[in-house]
Write a protein that holds these residues in place. Structure first.
Motif, short mmCIF file in Angstrom:
data_model
loop_
_atom_site.label_atom_id
_atom_site.label_comp_id
_atom_site.label_asym_id
_atom_site.label_seq_id
_atom_site.Cartn_x
_atom_site.Cartn_y
_atom_site.Cartn_z
N ALA A 1 0.83 -1.21 0.00
CA ALA A 1 0.00 0.00 0.00
C ALA A 1 0.87 1.26 0.00
O ALA A 1 0.57 2.24 -0.69
CB ALA A 1 -0.92 -0.01 1.21
N THR A 2 1.94 1.23 0.77
CA THR A 2 2.85 2.37 0.81
C THR A 2 3.52 2.57 -0.54
O THR A 2 3.67 3.71 -1.01
CB THR A 2 3.94 2.14 1.88
OG1 THR A 2 3.30 1.92 3.14
CG2 THR A 2 4.86 3.34 1.98
N LEU A 3 3.93 1.49 -1.17
CA LEU A 3 4.57 1.56 -2.48
C LEU A 3 3.60 2.10 -3.52
O LEU A 3 3.98 2.90 -4.38
CB LEU A 3 5.07 0.18 -2.88
CG LEU A 3 5.94 0.11 -4.13
CD1 LEU A 3 7.17 0.98 -3.98
CD2 LEU A 3 6.34 -1.33 -4.41
N THR A 4 2.35 1.69 -3.45
CA THR A 4 1.33 2.17 -4.40
C THR A 4 1.14 3.68 -4.26
O THR A 4 1.08 4.41 -5.26
CB THR A 4 0.00 1.45 -4.17
OG1 THR A 4 0.18 0.05 -4.38
CG2 THR A 4 -1.06 1.96 -5.14
N ARG A 5 1.05 4.16 -3.03
CA ARG A 5 0.89 5.60 -2.81
C ARG A 5 2.12 6.37 -3.30
O ARG A 5 1.99 7.44 -3.90
CB ARG A 5 0.67 5.88 -1.32
CG ARG A 5 -0.70 5.44 -0.80
CD ARG A 5 -0.99 6.05 0.56
NE ARG A 5 -0.02 5.64 1.57
CZ ARG A 5 -0.15 4.56 2.33
NH1 ARG A 5 -1.22 3.78 2.19
NH2 ARG A 5 0.77 4.25 3.23
N LEU A 6 3.29 5.80 -3.06
CA LEU A 6 4.53 6.45 -3.50
C LEU A 6 4.56 6.59 -5.01
O LEU A 6 4.87 7.66 -5.55
CB LEU A 6 5.72 5.61 -3.02
CG LEU A 6 7.13 6.10 -3.27
CD1 LEU A 6 8.06 5.55 -2.20
CD2 LEU A 6 7.65 5.66 -4.64
N VAL A 7 4.23 5.51 -5.71
CA VAL A 7 4.24 5.52 -7.18
C VAL A 7 3.26 6.55 -7.72
O VAL A 7 3.58 7.33 -8.62
CB VAL A 7 3.92 4.11 -7.71
CG1 VAL A 7 3.58 4.18 -9.20
CG2 VAL A 7 5.10 3.17 -7.49
N LYS A 8 2.07 6.59 -7.17
CA LYS A 8 1.05 7.54 -7.64
C LYS A 8 1.48 8.98 -7.39
O LYS A 8 1.26 9.87 -8.22
CB LYS A 8 -0.29 7.26 -6.96
CG LYS A 8 -0.96 5.98 -7.44
CD LYS A 8 -2.30 5.78 -6.77
CE LYS A 8 -3.00 4.53 -7.30
NZ LYS A 8 -4.32 4.31 -6.65
#
Length: 263
Positions: free
Chosen positions: A182-189
């Protein structure tokens, strides 16, 4: 151990090349040790007696892949493999196109800069340009950047295609710091929306890492253009960080255009 096809029977055969495997084991081991290893440490890490490894070490040293430091009695990997990798057409073209523009960038903003590409779950510095200033913060050629917690890693992940990103994440070595999905997804976005990444250096206090994507003729990310920005206390740097960031963005676009990216 490698696999190949038996052309006549259509089945896979297993082949063994013990000497080659020992040589590759040595190279891979030393690639993870920036300060090198003694012969005893090598023997212990690989679980092989030194008698099995000594001739291989000597040959690799004679061929220039390994260097021996007699004072510390340590073996270290040289940059020969890195040099061979630079002979690959995509990396060579990236260097030819980016080098003059990066020189202009470093001279204009008074900061060092470097290019990072992705390979096998890691970022790798393939081109570096020092600042003209006497005070230089620079990353050495061949240095490795982790994808999950570095500015360049964030840029490479964010602008990769979805299927490529999934493959990149799957190949992140288990020794790298883990990060929740979830953290990685937010970072990418977040990085995608910004069009860049800017974060405090995880290694050096007071340094702001700024990174922009460089794209190739297919529209895929080819590299991350990075600047470890140092703000001098005496105000002697030629441009402030906001103005410098605009210039970094322009240079990243210029490199992309020279690599064939369409508007």
């Amino acid at each position: 151990m490698t696999l190949d096809f038996d052309i006549q029977g259509g089945k896979r055969k297993e082949y063994s090349a013990p000497a080659l495997e020992k040589g590759l084991d040595l190279i891979e081991l030393l690639s993870e040790e920036s300060h090198g290893l003694t012969s005893r440490e090598i023997s212990e890490r690989l679980g092989r007696p030194m008698g099995q490894l000594f001739r291989m070490l000597v040959v690799l040293q004679q061929r220039g892949y390994i260097a021996y430091e007699p004072i510390t009695e340590r073996y270290e990997l040289t940059l020969k493999i890195f040099t061979l990798a630079h002979n690959l057409a995509p990396v060579r073209r990236l260097n030819l196109v980016a080098a003059p523009l990066m020189k202009q960038l470093a001279d204009h903003i008074g900061q060092s800069c470097h290019l990072v590409i992705h390979y096998s779950g890691k970022g790798h510095v393939v081109l570096q340009q020092d600042s003209p200033s006497e005070r230089v913060i620079a990353v050495r050629l061949g240095a490795v950047a982790q994808l999950a917690n570095t500015c360049s890693g964030h840029v490479l992940l964010a602008f990769a295609r979805d299927e490529t990103r999934a493959e990149m994440i799957s190949r992140i070595p288990t020794t790298h710091p883990s990060i929740k999905k979830a953290t990685l997804t937010r970072l990418v976005k977040r990085v995608q929306a910004q069009g860049f990444e800017r974060k405090s250096s995880a290694q050096i206090p007071g340094v702001q890492d700024i990174g922009y994507p460089v794209f190739d003729h297919t529209g895929q990310i080819a590299a991350a253009l990075m600047v470890p920005f140092v703000e001098f206390l005496d105000g002697s740097h030629p441009l402030d960080i906001e103005t410098s960031q605009k210039t970094i963005a322009e240079v990243a676009k210029s490199i992309s255009k020279r690599l064939g990216q369409s508007d």
